[in-house]
Scaffold this motif. Sequence first.
Motif, PDB file in Angstrom:
ATOM      1  N   ASN A 291       3.455  11.100  -3.234  1.00  9.57           N
ATOM      2  CA  ASN A 291       4.461  11.495  -2.243  1.00  9.57           C
ATOM      3  C   ASN A 291       5.054  12.870  -2.493  1.00  9.57           C
ATOM      4  O   ASN A 291       5.213  13.306  -3.619  1.00  9.57           O
ATOM      5  CB  ASN A 291       5.582  10.458  -2.206  1.00  9.57           C
ATOM      6  N   ALA A 292       5.379  13.498  -1.406  1.00  6.99           N
ATOM      7  CA  ALA A 292       6.010  14.814  -1.474  1.00  6.99           C
ATOM      8  C   ALA A 292       7.419  14.709  -0.928  1.00  6.99           C
ATOM      9  O   ALA A 292       7.755  13.777  -0.190  1.00  6.99           O
ATOM     10  CB  ALA A 292       5.212  15.793  -0.635  1.00  6.99           C
TER      11      ALA A 292
ATOM     12  N   PRO B  30      -2.153   8.748   9.454  1.00  5.46           N
ATOM     13  CA  PRO B  30      -0.880   8.024   9.251  1.00  5.46           C
ATOM     14  C   PRO B  30      -0.072   8.637   8.103  1.00  5.46           C
ATOM     15  O   PRO B  30      -0.652   9.121   7.132  1.00  5.46           O
ATOM     16  CB  PRO B  30      -1.327   6.611   8.877  1.00  5.46           C
ATOM     17  N   MET B  31       1.213   8.597   8.270  1.00  3.23           N
ATOM     18  CA  MET B  31       2.092   9.076   7.207  1.00  3.23           C
ATOM     19  C   MET B  31       2.813   7.870   6.591  1.00  3.23           C
ATOM     20  O   MET B  31       3.377   7.049   7.310  1.00  3.23           O
ATOM     21  CB  MET B  31       3.134  10.045   7.778  1.00  3.23           C
ATOM     22  N   LEU B  32       2.742   7.782   5.265  1.00  2.00           N
ATOM     23  CA  LEU B  32       3.445   6.700   4.581  1.00  2.00           C
ATOM     24  C   LEU B  32       4.748   7.275   4.051  1.00  2.00           C
ATOM     25  O   LEU B  32       4.726   8.295   3.372  1.00  2.00           O
ATOM     26  CB  LEU B  32       2.616   6.165   3.413  1.00  2.00           C
ATOM     27  N   ALA B  33       5.834   6.643   4.366  1.00  2.00           N
ATOM     28  CA  ALA B  33       7.116   7.215   3.922  1.00  2.00           C
ATOM     29  C   ALA B  33       7.977   6.172   3.238  1.00  2.00           C
ATOM     30  O   ALA B  33       7.986   4.999   3.625  1.00  2.00           O
ATOM     31  CB  ALA B  33       7.870   7.794   5.117  1.00  2.00           C
ATOM     32  N   VAL B  34       8.658   6.623   2.208  1.00  2.00           N
ATOM     33  CA  VAL B  34       9.641   5.770   1.554  1.00  2.00           C
ATOM     34  C   VAL B  34      10.949   6.549   1.489  1.00  2.00           C
ATOM     35  O   VAL B  34      10.968   7.700   1.034  1.00  2.00           O
ATOM     36  CB  VAL B  34       9.209   5.394   0.117  1.00  2.00           C
TER      37      VAL B  34
ATOM     38  N   ASP C  63      13.411  11.808   2.363  1.00  2.00           N
ATOM     39  CA  ASP C  63      12.356  10.809   2.184  1.00  2.00           C
ATOM     40  C   ASP C  63      11.231  11.361   1.305  1.00  2.00           C
ATOM     41  O   ASP C  63      11.159  12.551   1.023  1.00  2.00           O
ATOM     42  CB  ASP C  63      11.791  10.353   3.530  1.00  2.00           C
ATOM     43  N   GLU C  64      10.389  10.440   0.847  1.00  2.00           N
ATOM     44  CA  GLU C  64       9.184  10.831   0.104  1.00  2.00           C
ATOM     45  C   GLU C  64       8.029  10.347   0.954  1.00  2.00           C
ATOM     46  O   GLU C  64       8.020   9.198   1.377  1.00  2.00           O
ATOM     47  CB  GLU C  64       9.154  10.119  -1.246  1.00  2.00           C
ATOM     48  N   TYR C  65       7.070  11.187   1.189  1.00  2.00           N
ATOM     49  CA  TYR C  65       6.015  10.786   2.114  1.00  2.00           C
ATOM     50  C   TYR C  65       4.669  11.353   1.695  1.00  2.00           C
ATOM     51  O   TYR C  65       4.582  12.299   0.918  1.00  2.00           O
ATOM     52  CB  TYR C  65       6.349  11.261   3.532  1.00  2.00           C
ATOM     53  N   THR C  66       3.659  10.722   2.243  1.00  2.00           N
ATOM     54  CA  THR C  66       2.316  11.267   2.057  1.00  2.00           C
ATOM     55  C   THR C  66       1.513  10.997   3.317  1.00  2.00           C
ATOM     56  O   THR C  66       1.700   9.968   3.970  1.00  2.00           O
ATOM     57  CB  THR C  66       1.627  10.637   0.824  1.00  2.00           C
TER      58      THR C  66
ATOM     59  N   PHE D  73       0.834  -1.197   0.000  1.00  2.00           N
ATOM     60  CA  PHE D  73       0.000   0.000   0.000  1.00  2.00           C
ATOM     61  C   PHE D  73       0.876   1.257   0.000  1.00  2.00           C
ATOM     62  O   PHE D  73       0.659   2.193  -0.768  1.00  2.00           O
ATOM     63  CB  PHE D  73      -0.929  -0.015   1.218  1.00  2.00           C
ATOM     64  N   VAL D  74       1.898   1.236   0.841  1.00  2.00           N
ATOM     65  CA  VAL D  74       2.815   2.373   0.915  1.00  2.00           C
ATOM     66  C   VAL D  74       3.439   2.623  -0.457  1.00  2.00           C
ATOM     67  O   VAL D  74       3.465   3.752  -0.953  1.00  2.00           O
ATOM     68  CB  VAL D  74       3.924   2.107   1.972  1.00  2.00           C
ATOM     69  N   LEU D  75       3.892   1.547  -1.084  1.00  3.16           N
ATOM     70  CA  LEU D  75       4.545   1.713  -2.389  1.00  3.16           C
ATOM     71  C   LEU D  75       3.561   2.123  -3.476  1.00  3.16           C
ATOM     72  O   LEU D  75       3.908   2.866  -4.393  1.00  3.16           O
ATOM     73  CB  LEU D  75       5.271   0.428  -2.779  1.00  3.16           C
ATOM     74  N   SER D  76       2.334   1.636  -3.368  1.00  5.31           N
ATOM     75  CA  SER D  76       1.367   1.983  -4.424  1.00  5.31           C
ATOM     76  C   SER D  76       1.021   3.468  -4.344  1.00  5.31           C
ATOM     77  O   SER D  76       0.846   4.128  -5.362  1.00  5.31           O
ATOM     78  CB  SER D  76       0.111   1.122  -4.319  1.00  5.31           C
TER      79      SER D  76
END
Length: 536
Positions: free
Chosen positions: A324-325, A417-421, A365-368, A314-317
Motif C-alpha cells: 500500500n501507498a 481495482p483499487m484496494l484501500a484500507v 488511506d493506504e491503497y494499492t 485479500f485487501v488486508l493481505s
Amino acid sequence: MIHQNKPSLDQPPTLQISNISPPNPDADACTDVINSISWLPSVVYWTLVLYPWLQRSSETRAQAALRLQPNRPKRLPRLRDPKASRLWTAEAVKAKPRGGPSKKSTSLDLRSPILVASSSHPQMSNQAWDLVVELLDGSGTPGCQGPGTCGPAHLPGAYDIGSRVPRDADRNRLKHSTVKGSRVPRDADRNRLKHSTVKGSRVPRDADRNRLKHSTVKGSSSHAVECRVTQIDRNRLKHSTVKGSFSHAVERRVTQIGSRVPRDADRNRLKHSTVKGSSSHAVECRVAQIGRQLTARFELSDAQEAEADELRCFVLSQRAAGKNAHEGPTGASAEASGRKAELPLPAICFLFMDPVLKGSATKNDEYTFLDGSEAGGSSASSPPVKELTRRCNRLLAGVLSAGVKELQGVQVTQGQPMLAVYPGDGARYGRHLDASADRGDNGRVLTMILYLNPFWREEHGGSLRLFESLGDKAGTEVSPLHGRLLGFLCKDRCPHEVLPAWADRGAVTVWYYDGDRLTERCSGGEDNLKGIFEGG
Ligand SMILES: O=C(O)CCC(=O)C(=O)O
Ligand SMILES: [Fe+2]
C-alpha cells in the motif's frame, strides 16, 4: 467634553457627556447630534415589531405550514424494529420521487438498496433492481422469477438487532453446540488457532484488560480502551510467528476482537448465562456473536458473506505485504466527524449529482492498485476480486443499457481495482471529486465501491458522505457496511468525503474510465498518466 470611564473587569467602559459651563462648543455639538437622532430607537422598535407581522401576512399557506411544522425531522430515523426494515417494498420504491434529484440530499431514501436520482433515466431503477439482485447473489435470489420480478421485496431482509440479548436460536445453537453456521470458527481454524504459537486465546487477557483499565490512557472511555485493545491484538499478531497471519481465520478473529470488547454487562451476562458448559471457547463465540449483533450489517447469504470475507482478507493481505501507498496531502486525522446517520440497510446507490469541486483534500488511506504483479499474478488469481469486477461490469452493462445520458457515447473502460484500507486511527479523506479538470481529467466517469467491514458499528464512523452541491453542508451518509456496493457518476460531480474511521476500514474501488480519454493520455509521455492511477 467626552470622558471615558475607567474600564473595570465588572463594568464595561461607558461614554459620558459632561455639562460644563461656560458653554462648551464640543458639548453643544454632541447634544445636537443626540437630538437629531432621538427618533431612531422608536423606528428600530417598530421595525422589529412590524416586520415579522408583514412577512407572515404575505407568506403563502404552504410556507406558513412549513414554518409552523414542529420538529421537522432532519434526518432519516434510525430503524430499530426489524419489521420496519421491510421498507423495501415495491410500494416504497414506487413512492420514491422519480422526477429528479431531491432538493435536499438528507431526504433521499437511502434505505432502499438502489437510489436513482436523475430524471434522465426513469426506467433505470427497475432494471437496476434485477442487476442488484444478481450482483449480490450471483445467481439470483429465490423468488426472483426473471426480469422485472426482482425488487426490493425479494432482497434479503436487514439484520437490525438493536438489543444485545442473544436470540433464542443463537442461544440454542450454542447450547447444543454442534456449532453450525459461519459465525463460529471452523474446526480447522480453531485448531490452527489452538496450535498456533500465538499463546493463549486472542480474547484480550485479564492482564491486558487491567493494564488498560489502569492505564495512562487518560479519559479512558470505552472507546479509547477498545482502540488500545485492538492495538495490542494487532501487535501481538504482528510479532507472532503465525506466518502469513492474515489467513482467513486469524484475520476474522482479530476483526472480531477488534470490533468489540465485551462490556462488563455482556461479560456478566455470559458468565451467569444459561449457556451450559461455558467453555472459554463458547464464551468467545458468544462474544463474537454479540459483536456481530451490535454491528450494523446486512443479512448476506453464507456464500455472499464468505466472498466478502475473502475479499477483505485479500485487501488486508496486500496491505500486510507492504503494497500500500499513502498519498498526500495528509492532515490531522482525529478531526471530529460530523453528523452520524446510520443507514442500516444495504444500499446500491446511483447518485447523479452536479457540482464541481476544486482543490486537494486530506487523505489518510493506504491503497494499492492491482497491476498483475500481486501474489500469484493478476487479479485472475484472486478469484474474489475477479468475481467482483465481473459483477460490477454486468451491473455497468445494465446501467449503460438504461441509457444514462452522461455515459452515452463514452467508451467505458474498466480500470484496475483499487484496494484501500483506512487505518482505524481516524483516517479520513476530505471532500473531493474523483475526476475533474482540476485534477488533470484522469478520465474517470463512474465509481463503484464495495465495502468490506464485517463488524462495522456506528461508533466506528467512516461513513462516506455524499454532497449534492457545493453548498450542501449536510450531505448524505452511507456507512461502509460489509457487502454494500455503492456507485456514482464521478466526472465533475458528486463531491464526497470519508469521515474519520475508528476501525480499520476496507474497500475495493473499481473506476470506469472514458476509454478515449485514457488512450489519449496513455499515448503521451509518462507525465500524461498523472492522476490516472491515483487513489481517489
Ligand atoms: O472508500 C470510500 O468510501 C471512498 C473513497 C474515495 O472517495 C476515493 O478513494 O476516492
Ligand atoms: Fe473519492
